[in-house]
Design an enzyme around this catalytic site. Structure first.
Site, PDB file in Angstrom:
ATOM      1  N   ASP A   3      -5.351   2.638  -5.084  1.00 29.15           N
ATOM      2  CA  ASP A   3      -4.969   2.187  -6.423  1.00 29.15           C
ATOM      3  C   ASP A   3      -6.173   2.082  -7.359  1.00 29.15           C
ATOM      4  O   ASP A   3      -6.058   1.551  -8.469  1.00 29.15           O
ATOM      5  CB  ASP A   3      -4.245   0.837  -6.349  1.00 29.15           C
ATOM      6  CG  ASP A   3      -5.085  -0.244  -5.675  1.00 29.15           C
ATOM      7  OD1 ASP A   3      -6.243   0.042  -5.298  1.00 29.15           O
ATOM      8  OD2 ASP A   3      -4.575  -1.374  -5.517  1.00 29.15           O
ATOM      9  N   ASP A  23     -18.355  -8.142  -0.344  1.00 27.06           N
ATOM     10  CA  ASP A  23     -17.267  -9.109  -0.348  1.00 27.06           C
ATOM     11  C   ASP A  23     -17.168  -9.803   1.005  1.00 27.06           C
ATOM     12  O   ASP A  23     -17.797  -9.389   1.977  1.00 27.06           O
ATOM     13  CB  ASP A  23     -15.928  -8.438  -0.701  1.00 27.06           C
ATOM     14  CG  ASP A  23     -15.764  -7.060  -0.062  1.00 27.06           C
ATOM     15  OD1 ASP A  23     -16.170  -6.890   1.101  1.00 27.06           O
ATOM     16  OD2 ASP A  23     -15.240  -6.153  -0.725  1.00 27.06           O
ATOM     17  N   HIS A  77      -9.060   0.405  -6.709  1.00 29.80           N
ATOM     18  CA  HIS A  77      -9.854  -0.818  -6.627  1.00 29.80           C
ATOM     19  C   HIS A  77     -11.200  -0.563  -5.950  1.00 29.80           C
ATOM     20  O   HIS A  77     -11.336   0.341  -5.126  1.00 29.80           O
ATOM     21  CB  HIS A  77      -9.085  -1.941  -5.919  1.00 29.80           C
ATOM     22  CG  HIS A  77      -9.012  -1.796  -4.426  1.00 29.80           C
ATOM     23  ND1 HIS A  77      -7.877  -1.345  -3.773  1.00 29.80           N
ATOM     24  CD2 HIS A  77      -9.919  -2.063  -3.453  1.00 29.80           C
ATOM     25  CE1 HIS A  77      -8.100  -1.339  -2.465  1.00 29.80           C
ATOM     26  NE2 HIS A  77      -9.329  -1.773  -2.245  1.00 29.80           N
ATOM     27  N   GLU A  92      -8.796  -5.743  -7.684  1.00 28.93           N
ATOM     28  CA  GLU A  92      -7.533  -5.020  -7.743  1.00 28.93           C
ATOM     29  C   GLU A  92      -7.240  -4.572  -9.182  1.00 28.93           C
ATOM     30  O   GLU A  92      -7.896  -5.027 -10.131  1.00 28.93           O
ATOM     31  CB  GLU A  92      -6.401  -5.915  -7.229  1.00 28.93           C
ATOM     32  CG  GLU A  92      -6.562  -6.393  -5.795  1.00 28.93           C
ATOM     33  CD  GLU A  92      -6.317  -5.301  -4.761  1.00 28.93           C
ATOM     34  OE1 GLU A  92      -5.958  -4.174  -5.165  1.00 28.93           O
ATOM     35  OE2 GLU A  92      -6.489  -5.567  -3.566  1.00 28.93           O
TER      36      GLU A  92
END
Length: 261
Positions: free
Chosen positions: A136, A67, A138, A143
């Site tokens: 979480d 990314d 991800h 996300e």
């Protein structure tokens, strides 16, 4: 997926670095997908030690980025391209000519995303993709509720993520970009081998959801259950919520040593 429980982050880094070294001995020009952040640093440090000891040759290896920030110049010290150059390429003796990454400064971001997917395919695909995981669930910047079929695309950072990343920008959240380009879940799943490293008690719930929960977009990392060769390496703290931890320890302890991960 295979789950390997190790004593600590150092042991996890050594295990994954050896898997990368074995791959490079078989395929010297292998394309390694790498992630930023503190979690994968033990992997890069262990692989660098092997290179310096003459145990593996990385001179023909290629590196692919997971990314990148949108709008941040490539030469900015906190662009992920710069971070990977410092933490991965330079220590391993790999030049930027062997680096693949999305153009976060492109005028047409969508076209840049599509071009990066095409570049990965043209390069023959990622041989081993190293991943971290968020609390979480991800992976990359996918996300919760990201499509499990998603391709490389632009994503908007949550305010909490920008606050968390402000420490890399002199503590000034206003310097943190609002958007990133990230490989999508569908793109990530095309790598031949996925290796997720998680350490610390704070990742325990996410690891349990990834490994033992249902495949669901609410936990993007759970998509690894769909992959034919996915390995999850966790330390004892990150494994603390796994119901089948004893089974995972037993199977790894009794697998053929030559098989690796």
């Amino acid at each position: 997926m295979e789950v390997v429980i190790v004593p600590d982050a150092t042991a996890g880094g050594e295990l994954i670095a050896e898997a990368m070294a074995r791959l490079l001995r078989r395929t010297p020009d292998a394309l390694l997908g790498v992630a930023t952040g503190s979690t994968p640093l033990p992997v890069y440090q262990a692989l660098t030690a092997k290179v310096r000891a003459g145990a593996v040759d990385t001179s023909r290896a290629r590196i692919a980025q997971l990314d990148e920030y949108v709008g941040l110049p490539a030469e900015h010290p906190e662009s992920y391209r710069s971070v990977l150059r410092r933490e991965v390429l330079e220590p391993l003796g790999i030049t930027m000519d062997a680096f693949l990454g999305p153009d976060g400064t492109a005028d047409d971001v969508q076209a840049a995303c599509e071009a990066y997917d095409a570049a990965l395919a043209q390069a023959g695909g990622v041989d081993l993709q190293l991943l971290g995981i968020g609390t979480d669930g991800h992976i990359g910047f996918n996300e919760p509720c990201s499509s499990l079929a998603s391709r490389t695309r632009i994503k908007t950072l949550t305010e909490q993520t920008r606050v968390d990343n402000a420490r890399f920008f002199d503590g000034d959240v206003e310097q943190v970009p609002h958007h990133v380009i990230t490989q999508g879940i569908g793109t990530i799943l095309e790598a031949r081998h996925l290796v997720l490293l998680a350490t610390g008690e704070g990742k325990a719930d996410a690891v349990a959801a990834t490994v033992e929960g249902p495949v669901a977009a609410v936990c993007p990392a759970s998509a690894l259950q769909l992959h034919r060769h996915a390995t999850v390496v966790v330390d004892e703290a990150a494994a603390s919520k796994l119901k089948h931890a004893d089974y995972f320890r037993y199977t790894f302890a009794n697998k053929p040593e030559w098989q690796g991960i």
